[in-house]
Motif scaffolding. Structure first.
Motif, mmCIF file in Angstrom:
data_model
loop_
_atom_site.group_PDB
_atom_site.id
_atom_site.type_symbol
_atom_site.label_atom_id
_atom_site.label_comp_id
_atom_site.label_asym_id
_atom_site.label_seq_id
_atom_site.Cartn_x
_atom_site.Cartn_y
_atom_site.Cartn_z
ATOM 1 N N ASP A 340 0.793 -1.204 -0.115
ATOM 2 C CA ASP A 340 -0.032 0.074 -0.059
ATOM 3 C C ASP A 340 0.872 1.191 -0.053
ATOM 4 N N GLU A 341 1.119 1.801 -1.047
ATOM 5 C CA GLU A 341 1.707 3.040 -1.276
ATOM 6 C C GLU A 341 0.913 4.208 -1.777
ATOM 7 N N SER A 342 -0.441 4.029 -1.363
ATOM 8 C CA SER A 342 -1.662 4.847 -2.043
ATOM 9 C C SER A 342 -1.570 6.461 -1.642
ATOM 10 N N TYR A 343 -0.645 6.754 -0.434
ATOM 11 C CA TYR A 343 -1.110 8.179 0.076
ATOM 12 C C TYR A 343 -0.620 9.244 -1.006
ATOM 13 N N ASN A 344 0.576 8.786 -1.609
ATOM 14 C CA ASN A 344 1.027 9.924 -2.779
ATOM 15 C C ASN A 344 2.001 9.353 -3.586
ATOM 16 N N ALA A 345 2.356 10.319 -4.757
ATOM 17 C CA ALA A 345 3.490 9.527 -5.695
ATOM 18 C C ALA A 345 4.308 10.698 -6.461
ATOM 19 N N SER A 346 5.365 10.315 -6.892
ATOM 20 C CA SER A 346 6.089 10.836 -7.727
ATOM 21 C C SER A 346 7.058 9.881 -8.625
ATOM 22 N N GLY A 347 7.605 10.357 -9.734
ATOM 23 C CA GLY A 347 8.378 9.479 -10.305
ATOM 24 C C GLY A 347 9.472 8.675 -9.451
ATOM 25 N N PRO A 348 10.071 9.370 -8.794
ATOM 26 C CA PRO A 348 11.263 8.488 -7.897
ATOM 27 C C PRO A 348 10.582 7.605 -6.892
ATOM 28 N N SER A 349 9.592 7.997 -6.172
ATOM 29 C CA SER A 349 8.931 7.204 -5.169
ATOM 30 C C SER A 349 8.039 5.874 -5.886
ATOM 31 N N ILE A 350 7.550 6.054 -7.165
ATOM 32 C CA ILE A 350 7.070 4.924 -7.830
ATOM 33 C C ILE A 350 8.185 4.371 -7.945
ATOM 34 N N CYS A 351 9.301 4.306 -8.695
ATOM 35 C CA CYS A 351 10.468 3.505 -8.833
ATOM 36 C C CYS A 351 10.828 2.913 -7.546
ATOM 37 N N ALA A 352 11.334 3.713 -6.465
ATOM 38 C CA ALA A 352 11.413 2.980 -5.119
ATOM 39 C C ALA A 352 10.495 1.804 -4.946
ATOM 40 N N ALA A 353 9.171 1.985 -5.087
ATOM 41 C CA ALA A 353 8.053 1.145 -4.818
ATOM 42 C C ALA A 353 8.332 -0.262 -5.767
ATOM 43 N N ILE A 354 8.553 0.005 -6.901
ATOM 44 C CA ILE A 354 8.749 -1.036 -7.939
ATOM 45 C C ILE A 354 9.874 -1.888 -7.311
ATOM 46 N N GLU A 355 11.065 -1.382 -7.015
ATOM 47 C CA GLU A 355 12.129 -1.782 -6.467
ATOM 48 C C GLU A 355 11.904 -2.576 -5.408
ATOM 49 N N THR A 356 11.125 -2.214 -4.254
ATOM 50 C CA THR A 356 10.764 -2.994 -3.368
ATOM 51 C C THR A 356 9.894 -4.002 -3.463
ATOM 52 N N MET A 357 8.962 -4.027 -4.316
ATOM 53 C CA MET A 357 7.976 -5.037 -4.649
ATOM 54 C C MET A 357 8.846 -6.257 -5.481
ATOM 55 N N ALA A 358 9.635 -5.649 -6.332
ATOM 56 C CA ALA A 358 10.583 -6.749 -6.846
ATOM 57 C C ALA A 358 11.388 -7.842 -5.907
ATOM 58 N N LEU A 359 11.417 -7.353 -4.662
ATOM 59 C CA LEU A 359 12.382 -7.937 -3.733
ATOM 60 C C LEU A 359 11.274 -9.069 -3.198
ATOM 61 N N MET A 360 9.748 -8.964 -3.249
ATOM 62 C CA MET A 360 8.824 -9.974 -2.542
ATOM 63 C C MET A 360 8.611 -11.041 -3.633
ATOM 64 N N PRO A 361 8.719 -12.265 -3.057
ATOM 65 C CA PRO A 361 8.506 -13.335 -3.918
ATOM 66 C C PRO A 361 6.853 -13.457 -4.013
ATOM 67 N N ALA A 362 6.705 -13.864 -5.374
ATOM 68 C CA ALA A 362 5.354 -13.794 -5.769
ATOM 69 C C ALA A 362 4.902 -14.486 -6.922
ATOM 70 N N ARG A 363 3.898 -14.997 -7.185
ATOM 71 C CA ARG A 363 3.478 -15.569 -8.283
ATOM 72 C C ARG A 363 3.614 -14.790 -9.549
ATOM 73 N N ARG A 364 2.662 -13.576 -9.349
ATOM 74 C CA ARG A 364 3.050 -12.382 -10.114
ATOM 75 C C ARG A 364 3.048 -11.035 -9.575
ATOM 76 N N HIS A 365 3.820 -9.999 -9.959
ATOM 77 C CA HIS A 365 3.860 -8.764 -9.616
ATOM 78 C C HIS A 365 2.724 -7.985 -10.311
ATOM 79 N N LEU A 366 1.938 -7.445 -9.839
ATOM 80 C CA LEU A 366 1.024 -6.342 -10.429
ATOM 81 C C LEU A 366 1.402 -4.808 -9.768
ATOM 82 N N ALA A 367 1.041 -3.792 -10.668
ATOM 83 C CA ALA A 367 1.031 -2.535 -9.953
ATOM 84 C C ALA A 367 -0.631 -1.882 -10.530
#
Length: 471
Positions: A340-367
């Motif tokens: 849950d990163e729903s509070y706010n967004a910018s380009g760098p913060s979205i990239c950081a969130a993508i980087e974090t999600m990529a660390l999380m094991p999953a069947r699929r990653h969605l955004a």
């Protein structure tokens, strides 16, 4: 602060504001919204773009306010409070709130830290509040109270007995930080990042850096400034520093005053060793993401800048958890993990969130991504630039909003999950696409209302009744 602590007396209120108050009131807190008012609070009737606190004077007293601050004669009369001893009458409630903040700051004997940044200022502030707790009583801004009323409200709520005050400072137009920094008068200044947030209003990254640097300009000669290593606009930050004030950069470079070594990031968190001018410490975070490790380094660097050994702060940070909307993880119906990163967004913060999600094991990653606001003429280009990291990490992407459409169209067809104009409409496309074991990132600017999408996804999955068997 205890509910029984007296924050303001009649004498103090009158001395700070120059207002008139007949009653011998004792104030335990300061409030500008009756929905959060507690017994013993001072209620301040501020006038905003869409509301006027004078409408709620009577309601505030009924809810237990010990005192109400107001300036509108007609509203005071309508509420029957003209001769009420609990009325603090001032010339202007906004100016009086600022006066309360300045009065309390001038009498505060603790240390004051101010935090600003394009991304990560609230998380850095929260991390610092957690890390400082072992060293003494900490008073910090609530939520993102970082604007023209949030800063003086934070100072007006400052207990005199606190050891530390942490104030968050925000901006989206030129000239907004300087008057807030003048009220805070920080001993330590932190810039968490310099990025493209509010680029449409500011015009360039250099303009953003110059505005952020005004926080450093008010530091005393004994102060210390902190920022990440090699930020954009570094020369502008150095130019703003008063004579004798050092700039400590935090990062992995050998030259960084706050140096991270051995950084290891996993889905469970991060580990690294931190070297500071006031001592070294090992740091272990149980919240994942390289950006959180960088925020933690800045927070612990600030502790070192206060002249303290950061080891106790690092131990306290083991218990840090992100807030809802700022990286919190939880399960959605259907065994889907939500980032849950729903509070706010910018380009760098979205990239950081993508980087974090990529660390999380999953069947699929969605955004599920909503528009980034306040980018002006740069909006479509900034949104399209996100196609690179999403493609690199093979993230099935759902988008809503006019600007996110440009990102959606830039993605490979295999990663185009669905597009809708609003977050609520997007939920109806996203929900049937979710599968057991997925990890879903939800992010967008506050105005994109991605919280509404999450609320819809959190509703129980409807079950389809079985048709009766044929005889």
């Amino acid at each position: 602060m205890s509910d029984t602590t007296i924050l303001w007396t009649r004498k103090d209120l009158q001395a700070a504001t120059g207002g008139q108050l007949a009653g011998d009131v004792k104030v335990h807190g300061v409030c500008i919204d009756t929905r959060t008012l507690k017994t013993g609070d001072l209620f301040i009737a501020l006038i905003g773009h869409n509301s006027d606190g004078h409408r709620y004077l009577g309601q505030a007293l009924e809810a237990g306010a010990s005192c109400v601050m107001a300036h509108d004669e007609a509203a005071i009369s309508t509420a029957g409070l003209t001769d009420d001893p609990r009325l603090l009458k001032v010339d202007d409630t906004m100016q009086a709130l600022e006066a309360l903040g300045r009065h309390r700051r001038s009498r505060f004997g603790g240390r004051v830290i101010a935090v600003t940044g394009s991304v990560g200022k609230t998380t850095t502030k929260n991390m610092l509040a957690t890390a400082l707790a072992p060293y003494g009583q900490v008073h910090a801004s609530v939520a993102s109270f970082n604007n023209h009323w949030g800063v003086p409200l934070t100072l007006a709520r400052l207990p005199e007995e606190a050891a530390f005050c942490i104030s968050e400072v925000g901006m989206n137009h030129p000239g907004e930080i300087a008057p807030l920094a003048a009220q805070i008068r920080p001993d330590i200044g932190i810039i968490s990042t310099i990025g493209n947030a509010h680029l449409g209003h500011m015009g360039s990254i250099d303009a953003i850096a110059k505005e952020k640097a005004t926080l450093f300009a008010v530091l005393p000669s004994s102060g210390i400034a902190l920022c990440p290593e090699a930020p954009q606009g570094l020369a502008l930050l150095n130019e703003a520093l008063p004579e004798g004030v050092p700039l400590w950069q935090a990062g992995t470079a050998d030259s960084s005053a706050i140096r991270m070594t051995g950084l290891a990031c996993t889905a469970e968190g991060s580990r690294f060793h931190l070297t500071t001018p006031r001592g070294d410490t090992d740091v272990e975070l149980t919240a994942p993401g390289p950006h959180l490790a960088r925020n933690a380094a800045l927070a612990l660097g600030a502790i070192a800048a206060l002249g303290l050994d950061p080891k106790a702060g690092a131990e306290a940070l083991c218990h840090f958890r992100p807030e809802a909307g700022r990286g919190q993880q939880r399960l959605l119906p259907g065994n889907v993990t939500l980032l849950d990163e729903s509070y706010n967004a910018s380009g760098p913060s979205i990239c950081a969130a993508i980087e974090t999600m990529a660390l999380m094991p999953a069947r699929r990653h969605l955004a599920a991504l909503g528009d980034i606001r306040e980018l002006g003429q740069f909006a479509d280009a900034e949104h399209r630039a996100l196609a690179g990291p999403l493609t690199e990490h093979d993230i099935l992407t759902f988008c809503c909003g006019s600007h996110m459409k440009s990102l959606y169209e830039a993605l490979p067809r295999s990663l185009q999950g669905g597009y809708a104009e609003t977050s609520a409409q997007l939920a109806s496309l996203l929900r049937p696409a979710l599968q057991d074991g997925d990890v879903l990132l939800v992010k967008g600017s506050l105005g994109s209302n991605m919280r509404a999408l999450i609320a819809l996804l959190e509703q129980p999955v409807p079950t389809t009744p079985h048709a009766p068997e044929s005889a």
